[in-house]
Design an enzyme around this catalytic site. Structure first.
Site, PDB file in Angstrom:
ATOM      1  CG  ASP A  14       0.274  -1.148  10.117  1.00 50.47           C
ATOM      2  OD1 ASP A  14       1.063  -0.679  10.955  1.00 50.47           O
ATOM      3  OD2 ASP A  14      -0.522  -2.077  10.371  1.00 50.47           O
ATOM      4  NE  ARG A  23      10.252   2.953  -6.843  1.00 50.07           N
ATOM      5  CZ  ARG A  23      10.144   4.005  -7.682  1.00 50.07           C
ATOM      6  NH1 ARG A  23      11.039   4.941  -7.662  1.00 50.07           N
ATOM      7  NH2 ARG A  23       9.141   4.086  -8.526  1.00 50.07           N
ATOM      8  CG  HIS A  55       0.202  -5.792  12.435  1.00 53.54           C
ATOM      9  ND1 HIS A  55      -0.796  -6.410  11.730  1.00 53.54           N
ATOM     10  CD2 HIS A  55       0.887  -6.783  13.067  1.00 53.54           C
ATOM     11  CE1 HIS A  55      -0.728  -7.721  11.932  1.00 53.54           C
ATOM     12  NE2 HIS A  55       0.294  -7.972  12.723  1.00 53.54           N
ATOM     13  NE  ARG A  57       1.155  -9.007   8.069  1.00 58.80           N
ATOM     14  CZ  ARG A  57      -0.108  -9.428   8.139  1.00 58.80           C
ATOM     15  NH1 ARG A  57      -1.071  -8.570   8.421  1.00 58.80           N
ATOM     16  NH2 ARG A  57      -0.419 -10.677   7.906  1.00 58.80           N
ATOM     17  NE  ARG A  61       1.842  -8.671   4.648  1.00 58.71           N
ATOM     18  CZ  ARG A  61       0.698  -9.357   4.682  1.00 58.71           C
ATOM     19  NH1 ARG A  61      -0.441  -8.727   4.518  1.00 58.71           N
ATOM     20  NH2 ARG A  61       0.685 -10.659   4.873  1.00 58.71           N
ATOM     21  CG  HIS A  62       2.837  -2.983   6.813  1.00 61.15           C
ATOM     22  ND1 HIS A  62       3.028  -3.252   8.132  1.00 61.15           N
ATOM     23  CD2 HIS A  62       1.609  -3.474   6.503  1.00 61.15           C
ATOM     24  CE1 HIS A  62       1.969  -3.876   8.612  1.00 61.15           C
ATOM     25  NE2 HIS A  62       1.086  -4.045   7.642  1.00 61.15           N
ATOM     26  CB  THR A 112     -13.185 -16.570  13.998  1.00 62.69           C
ATOM     27  OG1 THR A 112     -13.181 -15.215  13.548  1.00 62.69           O
ATOM     28  CG2 THR A 112     -12.776 -16.628  15.446  1.00 62.69           C
ATOM     29  CD  GLU A 163      -8.829  -2.858  17.260  1.00 62.05           C
ATOM     30  OE1 GLU A 163      -7.875  -2.533  17.995  1.00 62.05           O
ATOM     31  OE2 GLU A 163      -8.827  -2.713  16.021  1.00 62.05           O
ATOM     32  N   GLY A 204     -11.462  -1.451   8.450  1.00 61.39           N
ATOM     33  CA  GLY A 204     -12.363  -1.077   7.351  1.00 61.39           C
ATOM     34  C   GLY A 204     -13.224   0.137   7.633  1.00 61.39           C
ATOM     35  N   GLY A 225      -6.923   3.053   9.919  1.00 61.69           N
ATOM     36  CA  GLY A 225      -5.667   3.172   9.179  1.00 61.69           C
ATOM     37  C   GLY A 225      -5.821   3.530   7.720  1.00 61.69           C
ATOM     38  CG  HIS A 226      -6.701   1.449   3.347  1.00 59.50           C
ATOM     39  ND1 HIS A 226      -7.650   2.036   2.535  1.00 59.50           N
ATOM     40  CD2 HIS A 226      -5.744   0.973   2.530  1.00 59.50           C
ATOM     41  CE1 HIS A 226      -7.279   1.900   1.275  1.00 59.50           C
ATOM     42  NE2 HIS A 226      -6.129   1.255   1.249  1.00 59.50           N
TER      43      HIS A 226
HETATM   44  N1  PXP Z   1      -7.456  -2.853  13.994  1.00 60.95           N
HETATM   45  C1  PXP Z   1      -6.683  -3.933  13.753  1.00 60.95           C
HETATM   46  C2  PXP Z   1      -6.543  -4.965  14.821  1.00 60.95           C
HETATM   47  C3  PXP Z   1      -6.002  -4.069  12.538  1.00 60.95           C
HETATM   48  O1  PXP Z   1      -5.230  -5.146  12.325  1.00 60.95           O
HETATM   49  C4  PXP Z   1      -6.120  -3.047  11.571  1.00 60.95           C
HETATM   50  C5  PXP Z   1      -5.366  -3.140  10.296  1.00 60.95           C
HETATM   51  O2  PXP Z   1      -5.859  -4.124   9.517  1.00 60.95           O
HETATM   52  C6  PXP Z   1      -6.937  -1.955  11.858  1.00 60.95           C
HETATM   53  C7  PXP Z   1      -7.588  -1.881  13.079  1.00 60.95           C
HETATM   54  C8  PXP Z   1      -7.104  -0.836  10.891  1.00 60.95           C
HETATM   55  O3  PXP Z   1      -7.790  -1.275   9.753  1.00 60.95           O
HETATM   56  P1  PXP Z   1      -7.934  -0.305   8.514  1.00 60.95           P
HETATM   57  O4  PXP Z   1      -6.564  -0.111   7.945  1.00 60.95           O
HETATM   58  O5  PXP Z   1      -8.842  -1.048   7.602  1.00 60.95           O
HETATM   59  O6  PXP Z   1      -8.509   0.977   9.009  1.00 60.95           O
END
Ligand code: PXP
Length: 252
Positions: A14, A23, A55, A57, A61-62, A112, A163, A204, A225-226
């Site tokens: 994402d 940009r 994702h 959304r 947004r991405h 939640t 998950e 995270g 991801g991040h």
């Molecule tokens: N799993 C789910 C369900 C998510 O929505 C996300 C993105 O927020 C991730 C995993 C990956 O999270 P991150 O980008 O913090 O690694």
């Protein structure tokens, strides 16, 4: 579906799209638009990603619809589409038929207090969505907190996969709260596995806390991801993914 011998890596791309949108919002089809989430996905696969997670959304947004269709066409890709439980997204998933769908909360009231999808509160809607997506041939997972009530509700919807949300643990990492959050995740993994659910986890996770995360029992797949996108800025996507894979494979 059965649990894999090793922990699988789903790479969430994402934030490659987030950088493009910074940009090129409203102009993502420009020939100048960069970086390309499609190319990022190709590089992630070359680096050993077991799947690509995106994702779509509601606010776009991405990731954009065009990104999803292009990535879905990549040879051999196992696509995991994260989406909200809305009629629009269910119709989209029926058209796309991704291998996997992960249902996630998007609006505040679906979440939640800890952060996952509130399956207990929205049981009927989640159950209907799960059944509809299973009919489309998707393997459905629910992004939930490691909380017994949510795990039991997930099972009752007939979703085969959960998950577990690792965000609270990631936020607590290197603080006195981390052990408590890890225990909560560990108990959640045990409970879900006891009930016959496949256990994924995500949110995270980074190159540091992964060393602790992989000690959780019964893990099938991690969605990350991040941190991978951030590392890719320095070493490239292929290398960033292969480094994360090396971390996962230390359990073998
Ligand atoms: N799993 C789910 C369900 C998510 O929505 C996300 C993105 O927020 C991730 C995993 C990956 O999270 P991150 O980008 O913090 O690694």
């Amino acid at each position: 579906m059965s649990r894999a011998e090793r922990i699988l890596l789903g790479v969430n791309i994402d934030h490659a799209a987030t950088l493009r949108q910074a940009r090129y919002r409203g102009n993502h089809e420009s020939i100048h638009a960069e970086p390309s989430p499609l190319t990022f996905a190709q590089e992630a696969l070359a680096g050993g990603a077991d799947g690509i997670t995106i994702h779509l959304r509601e606010d776009r947004r991405h990731i954009q619809e065009e990104d999803v269709y292009a990535i879905a066409k990549l040879a051999g890709v196992r696509l995991n589409l994260e989406m909200a439980c809305t009629a629009e997204m269910v119709a989209f998933a029926h058209k796309l038929k991704p291998a996997a769908v992960c249902l996630v909360p998007e609006s505040r009231e679906e979440i939640t207090t800890e952060g996952g999808l509130d399956v207990v509160k929205h049981f009927r809607r989640v159950e209907e969505t799960v059944n509809s997506l299973k009919q489309a041939g998707c393997e459905v997972s629910l992004f939930i907190e490691a909380n017994t009530k949510q795990i039991e509700a997930a099972l009752s919807t007939s979703a085969p996969v959960v998950e577990l949300h690792t965000g609270a643990f990631a936020n607590a990492w290197k603080t006195p709260e981390a052990d408590k959050e890890f225990e909560r995740l560990r108990n959640g993994c045990e409970k879900a596995n006891q009930l016959g659910l496949i256990v994924n986890a995500g949110h995270g996770i980074n190159y540091d806390n992964i060393k602790k995360i992989i000690t959780l029992p019964h893990l099938h797949e991690l969605n990350i991801g991040h941190t991978i996108v951030a590392r890719a800025l320095l070493v490239g996507a292929r290398q960033a993914v292969s480094e994360m894979k090396a971390n996962l494979n230390q359990t073998q």
